[in-house]
Enzyme design. Structure first.
Site, PDB file in Angstrom:
ATOM      1  N   ARG A  54     -39.209  14.465  55.384  1.00  0.00           N
ATOM      2  CA  ARG A  54     -37.847  14.004  55.681  1.00  0.00           C
ATOM      3  C   ARG A  54     -37.672  13.896  57.195  1.00  0.00           C
ATOM      4  NH1 ARG A  54     -36.504  17.598  58.460  1.00  0.00           N
ATOM      5  NH2 ARG A  54     -34.556  16.614  59.016  1.00  0.00           N
ATOM      6  N   GLY A  55     -36.529  13.348  57.622  1.00  0.00           N
ATOM      7  CA  GLY A  55     -36.280  13.140  59.050  1.00  0.00           C
ATOM      8  C   GLY A  55     -36.667  11.704  59.402  1.00  0.00           C
ATOM      9  N   ARG A  95     -35.140   5.979  50.231  1.00  0.00           N
ATOM     10  CA  ARG A  95     -34.004   6.578  50.948  1.00  0.00           C
ATOM     11  C   ARG A  95     -33.364   5.478  51.796  1.00  0.00           C
ATOM     12  NH1 ARG A  95     -34.258  12.266  53.629  1.00  0.00           N
ATOM     13  NH2 ARG A  95     -32.080  12.180  53.039  1.00  0.00           N
ATOM     14  N   ASP A 249     -29.891   8.823  62.031  1.00  0.00           N
ATOM     15  CA  ASP A 249     -30.667   8.117  61.001  1.00  0.00           C
ATOM     16  C   ASP A 249     -30.520   6.612  61.118  1.00  0.00           C
ATOM     17  OD1 ASP A 249     -30.263  10.949  59.769  1.00  0.00           O
ATOM     18  OD2 ASP A 249     -31.953   9.993  58.729  1.00  0.00           O
ATOM     19  N   ASN A 259     -25.641  10.130  60.790  1.00  0.00           N
ATOM     20  CA  ASN A 259     -26.525  11.308  60.815  1.00  0.00           C
ATOM     21  C   ASN A 259     -26.092  12.211  59.665  1.00  0.00           C
ATOM     22  OD1 ASN A 259     -28.671  12.819  62.184  1.00  0.00           O
ATOM     23  ND2 ASN A 259     -27.087  14.300  62.691  1.00  0.00           N
TER      24      ASN A 259
END
Ligand code: MRU
Length: 369
Positions: A54-55, A95, A249, A259
């Protein structure tokens, strides 16, 4: 970054078996440090979906590695073009909010479609995935240098008293391959003996702050304190926060920033208390094609069970327990959008600019059409 005395990035190719991509399992931290093997597009999809990986920058790198793994899946029964295009669409759908994933997958496909003769699909896809890892690492290194100047100024103003920085979620090296965005300037300040102290928002529902940011800071010996998500406003009202640094993001061309959910509320509190609020991001997190964050950024909705339940360690086992009545329903928006007007500035690999279209254009003129 070092884990104990061993250097790690958060994704890499297994040199002894180049059909395997390895990642640090972010679902297990901080309770155990485990490496996961990804062998296929499906493996990457599942790792992204369940947040093993993730990230935003790491999602991009993982997406590019998925295209590389897709090239290895091609055999005499598959149409290469269809297989790769399907894989690209599938991974991008995993995502929706972080633009890095879409950008990196599209970039890998572009490189494949425009490869020089003499290079195989796998060679060019692997080169591209590694180029993205190197680029994101370098982005973070440069972000660190620019962000450090803000910490230095604040430290001088405070005559050497610790600079208190509040952060939300995890925009550290696990999320970014190496260094991190938010953490890069913090590490540099710590290494150059500028006293810093980090307020770490726990970041419900998945607790990336408590589980990942706190672990990263602990590994590097950076002083930090974990706080419940609702604590920031109180700390700000009492002069206990000097700077807010958060990740991103997806930012728009005018500087709105999506974010982790809860970031917007921190920005409002910082604005009300005159505390500088910075979004720290590589340009790969800017969607230059959109303007208005609230209407144009897709916000991921995740499983409500992440809200109704919580995971932690019990003895040696990671356990998940319910925290509300069995029949309670919940909703789980993964991100929110902070409008540009509440953002003091963007710390990027090219320098610091206002969250404003003209300023962003000056810094990234090549990306504007
Ligand atoms: O849902 P997550 O854990 O992927 O959300 C991550 C964040 O919100 C980070 O702040 C963001 O990806 C920036 S990483 C440099």
């Amino acid at each position: 970054m070092l884990v104990g005395d061993k250097y790690f990035q958060s994704i890499w190719l297994d040199e002894s078996d180049p059909s395997v991509v390895r990642v640090i399992d972010q679902q297990k931290l901080p309770f155990s440090f485990e490496i996961c093997e990804l062998h296929s597009v499906e493996d990457v999809y599942s790792a992204i979906k369940d947040m093993t990986v993730r990230g935003a920058p790491l999602l991009g790198a993982a997406g590019a590695f998925a295209i590389y793994l897709a090239t290895l899946e091609i055999n005499s029964a598959t149409d290469p073009r269809h297989h790769l295009e399907n894989a690209a669409r599938y991974i991008i759908s995993c995502r929706p909010t972080a633009i890095n994933l879409t950008w990196a997958v599209n970039y890998a496909m572009f490189k494949i479609n425009n490869r020089p003769s003499g290079k195989s699909l796998s060679e060019i896809a692997l080169e591209t995935a590694q180029e993205i890892c190197n680029k994101e690492t370098e982005n973070c290194r440069l972000i660190g240098k620019y962000g450090l100047s803000l910490i230095e100024e604040t430290s001088k103003r405070k005559e050497g008293k610790p600079v208190n920085i509040l952060t939300h979620c995890n925009a550290g090296w696990l999320a970014c391959i190496d260094y991190g965005t938010v953490t890069a300037p913090i590490y540099l300040a710590h290494e150059t003996k500028i006293p810093v102290h980090i307020w770490v928002d726990e970041t419900r529902p998945r607790n990336q702050g408590a589980r990942l940011t706190a672990w990263e800071l602990e590994q590097a010996g950076v002083p930090h304190t974990l706080i419940a998500d609702n604590t920031g406003g109180h700390l700000m009202q009492h002069g206990m926060v000097d700077l807010v640094f958060v990740g991103c993001d997806r930012a728009t061309r005018k500087g709105d920033v999506a974010n982790k959910i809860g970031t917007y509320l921190k920005a409002l509190a910082a604005y009300d208390n005159n505390i500088p609020f910075y979004s720290v991001l590589p340009s790969t997190s800017i969607d230059f094609g959109i303007t208005d964050g609230i209407t144009e950024i897709p916000v991921e909705e995740r499983d409500p069970e992440e809200v109704t339940k919580i995971s932690g360690i019990s003895g040696k086992d990671i356990v998940t327990i319910r925290i509300c009545p069995e029949e309670t329903t919940a909703v789980n928006y993964g991100f929110d959008v902070t409008p540009a007007k509440y953002i003091t500035g963007l710390i990027t690999e090219k320098g610091i600019c206002k969250a404003d279209e003209a300023e962003i254009k000056k810094m990234f003129s090549d990306k504007f059409q």
